[in-house]
Design a protein around this motif. Structure first.
Motif, PDB file in Angstrom:
ATOM      1  N   PRO A  61       0.800  -1.239   0.000  1.00 45.11           N
ATOM      2  CA  PRO A  61       0.000   0.000   0.000  1.00 45.11           C
ATOM      3  C   PRO A  61       0.829   1.284   0.000  1.00 45.11           C
ATOM      4  O   PRO A  61       0.265   2.366   0.200  1.00 45.11           O
ATOM      5  CB  PRO A  61      -0.794  -0.133   1.303  1.00 45.11           C
ATOM      6  N   ILE A  62       2.139   1.218  -0.232  1.00 47.60           N
ATOM      7  CA  ILE A  62       2.976   2.411  -0.194  1.00 47.60           C
ATOM      8  C   ILE A  62       3.849   2.477  -1.447  1.00 47.60           C
ATOM      9  O   ILE A  62       3.941   1.510  -2.216  1.00 47.60           O
ATOM     10  CB  ILE A  62       3.877   2.435   1.063  1.00 47.60           C
ATOM     11  N   ASP A  63       4.491   3.632  -1.612  1.00 44.14           N
ATOM     12  CA  ASP A  63       5.468   3.853  -2.682  1.00 44.14           C
ATOM     13  C   ASP A  63       4.898   3.484  -4.055  1.00 44.14           C
ATOM     14  O   ASP A  63       3.877   4.026  -4.467  1.00 44.14           O
ATOM     15  CB  ASP A  63       6.763   3.080  -2.400  1.00 44.14           C
ATOM     16  N   ASP A  64       5.554   2.534  -4.737  1.00 44.75           N
ATOM     17  CA  ASP A  64       5.173   2.213  -6.119  1.00 44.75           C
ATOM     18  C   ASP A  64       4.107   1.125  -6.214  1.00 44.75           C
ATOM     19  O   ASP A  64       3.761   0.683  -7.304  1.00 44.75           O
ATOM     20  CB  ASP A  64       6.408   1.782  -6.918  1.00 44.75           C
ATOM     21  N   HIS A  65       3.590   0.675  -5.068  1.00 46.58           N
ATOM     22  CA  HIS A  65       2.542  -0.360  -5.034  1.00 46.58           C
ATOM     23  C   HIS A  65       2.959  -1.624  -5.795  1.00 46.58           C
ATOM     24  O   HIS A  65       2.133  -2.276  -6.434  1.00 46.58           O
ATOM     25  CB  HIS A  65       1.227   0.186  -5.610  1.00 46.58           C
ATOM     26  N   ARG A  66       4.229  -1.949  -5.697  1.00 46.10           N
ATOM     27  CA  ARG A  66       4.725  -3.148  -6.375  1.00 46.10           C
ATOM     28  C   ARG A  66       4.140  -4.406  -5.730  1.00 46.10           C
ATOM     29  O   ARG A  66       3.619  -4.367  -4.607  1.00 46.10           O
ATOM     30  CB  ARG A  66       6.253  -3.199  -6.311  1.00 46.10           C
ATOM     31  N   VAL A  67       4.256  -5.507  -6.442  1.00 48.89           N
ATOM     32  CA  VAL A  67       3.773  -6.791  -5.933  1.00 48.89           C
ATOM     33  C   VAL A  67       4.892  -7.465  -5.139  1.00 48.89           C
ATOM     34  O   VAL A  67       6.034  -7.555  -5.605  1.00 48.89           O
ATOM     35  CB  VAL A  67       3.320  -7.708  -7.083  1.00 48.89           C
ATOM     36  N   VAL A  68       4.562  -7.935  -3.943  1.00 50.98           N
ATOM     37  CA  VAL A  68       5.510  -8.698  -3.136  1.00 50.98           C
ATOM     38  C   VAL A  68       4.880 -10.042  -2.781  1.00 50.98           C
ATOM     39  O   VAL A  68       3.654 -10.199  -2.802  1.00 50.98           O
ATOM     40  CB  VAL A  68       5.915  -7.951  -1.847  1.00 50.98           C
ATOM     41  N   THR A  69       5.739 -10.983  -2.467  1.00 54.26           N
ATOM     42  CA  THR A  69       5.286 -12.308  -2.020  1.00 54.26           C
ATOM     43  C   THR A  69       5.890 -12.565  -0.652  1.00 54.26           C
ATOM     44  O   THR A  69       7.092 -12.838  -0.531  1.00 54.26           O
ATOM     45  CB  THR A  69       5.718 -13.402  -3.012  1.00 54.26           C
ATOM     46  N   HIS A  70       5.066 -12.442   0.395  1.00 50.17           N
ATOM     47  CA  HIS A  70       5.526 -12.617   1.771  1.00 50.17           C
ATOM     48  C   HIS A  70       4.528 -13.471   2.547  1.00 50.17           C
ATOM     49  O   HIS A  70       3.407 -13.721   2.089  1.00 50.17           O
ATOM     50  CB  HIS A  70       5.711 -11.265   2.453  1.00 50.17           C
ATOM     51  N   ARG A  71       4.954 -13.880   3.731  1.00 51.31           N
ATOM     52  CA  ARG A  71       4.119 -14.738   4.573  1.00 51.31           C
ATOM     53  C   ARG A  71       3.218 -13.894   5.479  1.00 51.31           C
ATOM     54  O   ARG A  71       3.657 -12.892   6.062  1.00 51.31           O
ATOM     55  CB  ARG A  71       4.997 -15.650   5.427  1.00 51.31           C
ATOM     56  N   VAL A  72       1.959 -14.317   5.603  1.00 56.05           N
ATOM     57  CA  VAL A  72       0.992 -13.617   6.447  1.00 56.05           C
ATOM     58  C   VAL A  72       1.279 -13.946   7.912  1.00 56.05           C
ATOM     59  O   VAL A  72       1.355 -15.123   8.295  1.00 56.05           O
ATOM     60  CB  VAL A  72      -0.448 -14.027   6.084  1.00 56.05           C
ATOM     61  N   ILE A  73       1.439 -12.902   8.730  1.00 47.77           N
ATOM     62  CA  ILE A  73       1.683 -13.114  10.163  1.00 47.77           C
ATOM     63  C   ILE A  73       0.523 -12.604  11.022  1.00 47.77           C
ATOM     64  O   ILE A  73       0.464 -12.893  12.220  1.00 47.77           O
ATOM     65  CB  ILE A  73       2.989 -12.426  10.609  1.00 47.77           C
ATOM     66  N   GLU A  74      -0.407 -11.863  10.393  1.00 50.05           N
ATOM     67  CA  GLU A  74      -1.554 -11.349  11.147  1.00 50.05           C
ATOM     68  C   GLU A  74      -2.689 -11.036  10.174  1.00 50.05           C
ATOM     69  O   GLU A  74      -2.456 -10.497   9.089  1.00 50.05           O
ATOM     70  CB  GLU A  74      -1.154 -10.083  11.912  1.00 50.05           C
ATOM     71  N   VAL A  75      -3.908 -11.396  10.559  1.00 47.31           N
ATOM     72  CA  VAL A  75      -5.094 -11.130   9.738  1.00 47.31           C
ATOM     73  C   VAL A  75      -6.113 -10.378  10.585  1.00 47.31           C
ATOM     74  O   VAL A  75      -6.424 -10.784  11.714  1.00 47.31           O
ATOM     75  CB  VAL A  75      -5.725 -12.435   9.204  1.00 47.31           C
ATOM     76  N   ASP A  76      -6.632  -9.274  10.041  1.00 47.96           N
ATOM     77  CA  ASP A  76      -7.632  -8.464  10.741  1.00 47.96           C
ATOM     78  C   ASP A  76      -8.873  -8.371   9.860  1.00 47.96           C
ATOM     79  O   ASP A  76      -8.825  -7.821   8.762  1.00 47.96           O
ATOM     80  CB  ASP A  76      -7.069  -7.071  11.036  1.00 47.96           C
ATOM     81  N   ARG A  77      -9.984  -8.930  10.348  1.00 45.45           N
ATOM     82  CA  ARG A  77     -11.245  -8.899   9.609  1.00 45.45           C
ATOM     83  C   ARG A  77     -12.203  -7.946  10.307  1.00 45.45           C
ATOM     84  O   ARG A  77     -12.443  -8.057  11.512  1.00 45.45           O
ATOM     85  CB  ARG A  77     -11.854 -10.295   9.519  1.00 45.45           C
TER      86      ARG A  77
END
Length: 215
Positions: free
Chosen positions: A107-123
């Motif tokens: 959601p910042i800078d150039d909005h590039r695509v990254v592939t990382h592991r989810v450590i927290e989910v907020d619904r």
């Protein structure tokens, strides 16, 4: 008075052993045959590999719905190294869970695509899903909270080692020109070789000498 001598029966002729068969010489054209065989199948393997790569990277995502992305850094090492290609499949946003490896726009800078592991989910109550992520090789979480827009997220399913490095090389302007002009020439030459290749003559087998019995 004339004496009559008894007639002597002729002795049976002795049969000579058959002549030894001459040793067969090694095929003179064997090295050339092996070279042609290796060259022909190497070219076929190269063409087949190019077709498979094209189908997997260009056609597959449009037909089967998955996505491919080249990993640019080692933030997910050792599971995903820089230069590997990540294959991700669609996943409903509400099904995203901690521990999954997902590809998304930061959601910042150039909005590039990254592939990382989810450590927290907020619904939230309105169905919005926000996640925090971290690279496996990083010491700290990513400095943002990403809201997953839309109904679909993309979860990593497979990794193709080093394929991204190959794609980078192929995109080089010099290599690209060589492929554009050289590949059709090689293909045309191979087709002409197949069409006009002379038929191979049958090898002449040396005839074995057969012994003849003496009269």
């Amino acid at each position: 008075m004339t004496a009559v001598l008894p007639a002597r029966a002729p002795e049976a002729a002795t049969e000579l052993p058959p002549a030894a068969e001459a040793p067969r010489t090694a095929r003179a054209g064997l090295p050339g045959t092996v070279a042609r065989f290796v060259g022909r199948w190497s070219l076929r393997a190269l063409v087949a590999g190019a077709v498979v790569a094209f189908l997997g990277l260009a056609v597959g995502p449009h037909v089967l719905g998955y996505r491919t992305m080249t990993m640019l850094t080692g933030s997910m090492a050792p599971n995903i190294e820089a230069g590997d290609v990540v294959v991700s499949t669609p996943l409903a946003v509400e099904d995203v869970e901690v521990g999954m490896v997902i590809s998304y726009h930061i959601p910042i800078d150039d909005h590039r695509v990254v592939t990382h592991r989810v450590i927290e989910v907020d619904r939230t109550a309105d169905g919005t899903v926000a996640v925090r992520t971290q690279g496996d090789a990083n010491d700290a979480p990513d400095p943002w909270t990403a809201v997953l827009s839309g109904d679909t997220a993309y979860q990593m399913q497979a990794v193709v080692p080093e394929l991204g490095n190959l794609i980078t090389v192929l995109r080089d302007p010099v290599v690209n020109k060589v492929l554009v002009y050289g590949a059709p020439a090689l293909l045309a030459g191979w087709m002409l070789l197949v069409i006009w290749r002379p038929a191979r003559d049958e090898d002449d087998e040396p005839a074995a000498d057969e012994g003849q019995p003496a009269a």
